[in-house]
Design an enzyme around this catalytic site. Structure first.
Site, PDB file in Angstrom:
ATOM      1  N   GLU A   1      22.812  -1.147  -4.793  1.00 55.59           N
ATOM      2  CA  GLU A   1      22.890  -1.369  -3.351  1.00 55.59           C
ATOM      3  C   GLU A   1      21.905  -2.462  -2.985  1.00 55.59           C
ATOM      4  O   GLU A   1      20.837  -2.576  -3.574  1.00 55.59           O
ATOM      5  CB  GLU A   1      22.568  -0.086  -2.588  1.00 55.59           C
ATOM      6  CG  GLU A   1      23.609   1.003  -2.811  1.00 55.59           C
ATOM      7  CD  GLU A   1      23.393   2.211  -1.917  1.00 55.59           C
ATOM      8  OE1 GLU A   1      24.332   2.576  -1.201  1.00 55.59           O
ATOM      9  OE2 GLU A   1      22.287   2.786  -1.952  1.00 55.59           O
TER      10      GLU A   1
ATOM     11  N   ASN B   1      16.049  11.655   3.969  1.00 58.26           N
ATOM     12  CA  ASN B   1      14.716  11.047   3.935  1.00 58.26           C
ATOM     13  C   ASN B   1      14.659   9.668   4.588  1.00 58.26           C
ATOM     14  O   ASN B   1      13.621   9.269   5.115  1.00 58.26           O
ATOM     15  CB  ASN B   1      14.162  10.994   2.506  1.00 58.26           C
ATOM     16  CG  ASN B   1      15.038  10.210   1.557  1.00 58.26           C
ATOM     17  OD1 ASN B   1      16.244  10.075   1.747  1.00 58.26           O
ATOM     18  ND2 ASN B   1      14.437   9.679   0.502  1.00 58.26           N
TER      19      ASN B   1
ATOM     20  N   GLU C   1      23.185   6.612  -6.076  1.00 56.27           N
ATOM     21  CA  GLU C   1      21.735   6.382  -6.094  1.00 56.27           C
ATOM     22  C   GLU C   1      21.114   7.759  -6.093  1.00 56.27           C
ATOM     23  O   GLU C   1      21.070   8.432  -5.068  1.00 56.27           O
ATOM     24  CB  GLU C   1      21.319   5.539  -4.893  1.00 56.27           C
ATOM     25  CG  GLU C   1      19.938   4.916  -5.043  1.00 56.27           C
ATOM     26  CD  GLU C   1      18.861   5.776  -4.420  1.00 56.27           C
ATOM     27  OE1 GLU C   1      18.155   6.479  -5.201  1.00 56.27           O
ATOM     28  OE2 GLU C   1      18.719   5.751  -3.198  1.00 56.27           O
TER      29      GLU C   1
ATOM     30  N   CYS D   1      12.834   8.588  -3.160  1.00 51.76           N
ATOM     31  CA  CYS D   1      13.228   8.556  -4.569  1.00 51.76           C
ATOM     32  C   CYS D   1      12.425   7.518  -5.340  1.00 51.76           C
ATOM     33  O   CYS D   1      12.302   7.603  -6.564  1.00 51.76           O
ATOM     34  CB  CYS D   1      14.721   8.279  -4.695  1.00 51.76           C
ATOM     35  SG  CYS D   1      15.249   6.779  -3.855  1.00 51.76           S
TER      36      CYS D   1
END
Length: 484
Positions: A465, A158, A257, A291
């Protein structure tokens, strides 16, 4: 830029030890345009032997790179930022072509992706340790930060550029070498990033890129290699669980993640106009394939009709079309499976009594398109409220009691991000504190920033991150007890 020009500039082989090579068995992956379903290009598809070769190249490159002065590592990352910025249109064209997202979204991704190189160019020279007297006296406690070692980076389709740079940037800044395994739907952008890193001055073997359509076997081969010390993965919770099992066998450091199910709360005193603008950002960035996308809208009954009506109007006004076409605001979804899942989720909600305020179907045209959709009065138990949608669909649930809204927002195994709209800062901070998520957008529909720690709680992941926290994920604290 024409897609043919962008494709001509993009390598299509594996990047291993500074050279471009075919897969050991000659296998290749066809890369499709989601807007037309036609083949754009084919790229080499790594097998287990290629994966091991990439890890061994990273292992050979590691000692020299780890010993490279931080200022020199910083210069490589700064040059990477400059090159990506200069070639932004080429990268955006590649992203839009293989991912399907509208060019306006692709350009925004490239700018975001480049910023990770700039941020970690700055962090590379600020990775400090600590020194202190032992509380009992008699000696000093010296804590240094050492690179963790060879890192395997697994990225999703994505955000094919940003998810690569968000991992490569801190890893290289810390002194690690890496093997990047991109999603098989979007390998072109990752290969272009690999070529850019070599041009920016990353020595051979420091950055390796191995696309593969046999992801489980290839990643498994790397995790089993004794040289690997780190796994960083962005993707679904389901796949993340499997990778954690594999990493556990060798007690690898992991950053995960994973999936999201973001609630978007509109409280009774919210500025409805601002909430709608925020909702469009939180829901429709990247066409909903994120997400961080708002997945469930909990709206107070007193403002629900105003909010729903405005949101439906804004969604209906979006122009749907091929990502590279002029004026497109919403491109196709990445593949047929993703489109079909979105359609099934909407059909389930409608069968349970949800009202379609706009959209609600896949248009009859070539490509993996789905109309921007708003569903009102979505019933409890609808799959839309429990599963990650990953598409342009906004389900709305009306509430009367604020505490009940928070309970519903937290009633999920996920905890990546939440959104809250209210005019009362004290109330907003209180609700933000009560929400079980790693990030909160308070009167903001966008939370991602290279300078901020990105990550979730519960089954949305492990570690962070971005920000200073991101570079620490690629280091080990080394404690030295000494006297002087």
């Amino acid at each position: 830029m024409q897609i043919t020009e962008a494709l001509d500039r993009c390598p299509t082989e594996l990047l291993v030890d500074g050279g471009w090579r075919p897969a050991a068995d000659g296998r290749r992956i066809d890369v499709h345009d989601p807007a037309t379903t036609e083949v754009l290009a084919s790229v080499a598809s790594a097998q287990e032997a290629d994966a091991r070769a990439a890890v061994e190249a990273a292992e050979r490159a590691l000692p020299r790179w780890a010993a490279t002065p931080p200022r020199e590592r910083s210069a490589v990352l700064r040059r990477a930022y400059e090159l990506m910025t200069e070639r932004a249109e080429c990268f955006a064209t590649l992203i839009s072509a293989e991912n399907g997202k509208a060019l306006v979204d692709a350009r925004a991704e490239v700018a975001y992706a480049a910023e990770f190189f700039r941020w970690y160019a700055e962090e590379a020279v600020r990775l400090a340790g600590t020194v202190q007297h032992a509380p009992a006296g008699g000696y000093r406690i010296l804590v240094d930060r050492a690179p963790i070692g060879v890192a395997v980076l697994v990225t999703p389709w994505n955000y094919p550029a940003a998810m690569a740079t968000r991992k490569i940037g801190p890893a290289l800044a810390a002194g690690c070498s890496v093997v990047l395994k991109p999603a098989s739907d979007t390998p072109l952008t990752a290969l272009a990033v690999g070529a850019l890193m070599a041009e920016a001055g990353a020595p051979a073997g420091v950055v390796n890129v191995v696309p593969a359509d046999r992801s489980g076997a290839v990643v498994g081969a790397m995790l089993a290699h004794p040289a690997v010390r780190k796994l960083s993965f962005t993707g679904s919770t389901e796949v993340g669980r499997r990778l954690l099992h594999g990493a556990a066998d060798r007690v690898l450091s992991t950053s995960m993640e994973l999936g999201g199910n973001a609630p978007f709360l509109v409280l009774a005193d919210a500025d409805v106009d601002a909430a709608v603008r925020g909702a469009m950002l939180a829901k429709m960035r990247n066409g909903g394939e994120a997400c961080t996308a708002a997945n469930r809208f909990y709206v107070h009954a007193s403002v629900a009709e105003e909010f729903t009506s405005q949101l439906a109007g804004a969604m209906a006004a979006l122009k749907v079309g091929p990502g590279l076409a002029d004026g497109t605001e919403v491109g196709p979804l990445v593949n047929a499976d993703t489109r079909d899942k979105v359609a099934e989720l909407v059909e389930d909600a409608v069968a349970r009594g949800a009202r379609v305020r706009t959209g609600g179907r896949a248009p009859e045209r070539t490509g993996y398109f789905y109309e921007p959709t708003v569903l009102d009065e979505v019933a409890p138990g609808s799959a839309l409220l429990t599963e990650e949608i990953f598409g342009p669909v906004a389900p709305i649930v009306r509430f009367e009691d604020e505490d009940e809204a928070v309970r519903l927002a937290n009633a999920t195994e996920y905890g990546l991000v939440s959104y809250v709209y209210t005019r009362n800062l004290q109330r907003g901070l209180a609700v933000s504190g009560a929400l079980e998520s790693g990030m909160v957008g308070l009167n903001r529909g966008l939370v991602s920033d290279p300078a901020a720690p990105f990550g979730g709680v519960k089954q949305s992941g492990l570690g962070r991150e971005g920000g200073h926290e991101g570079i620490l994920e690629y280091t080990e604290a080394k404690y030295i007890a000494t006297d002087w």
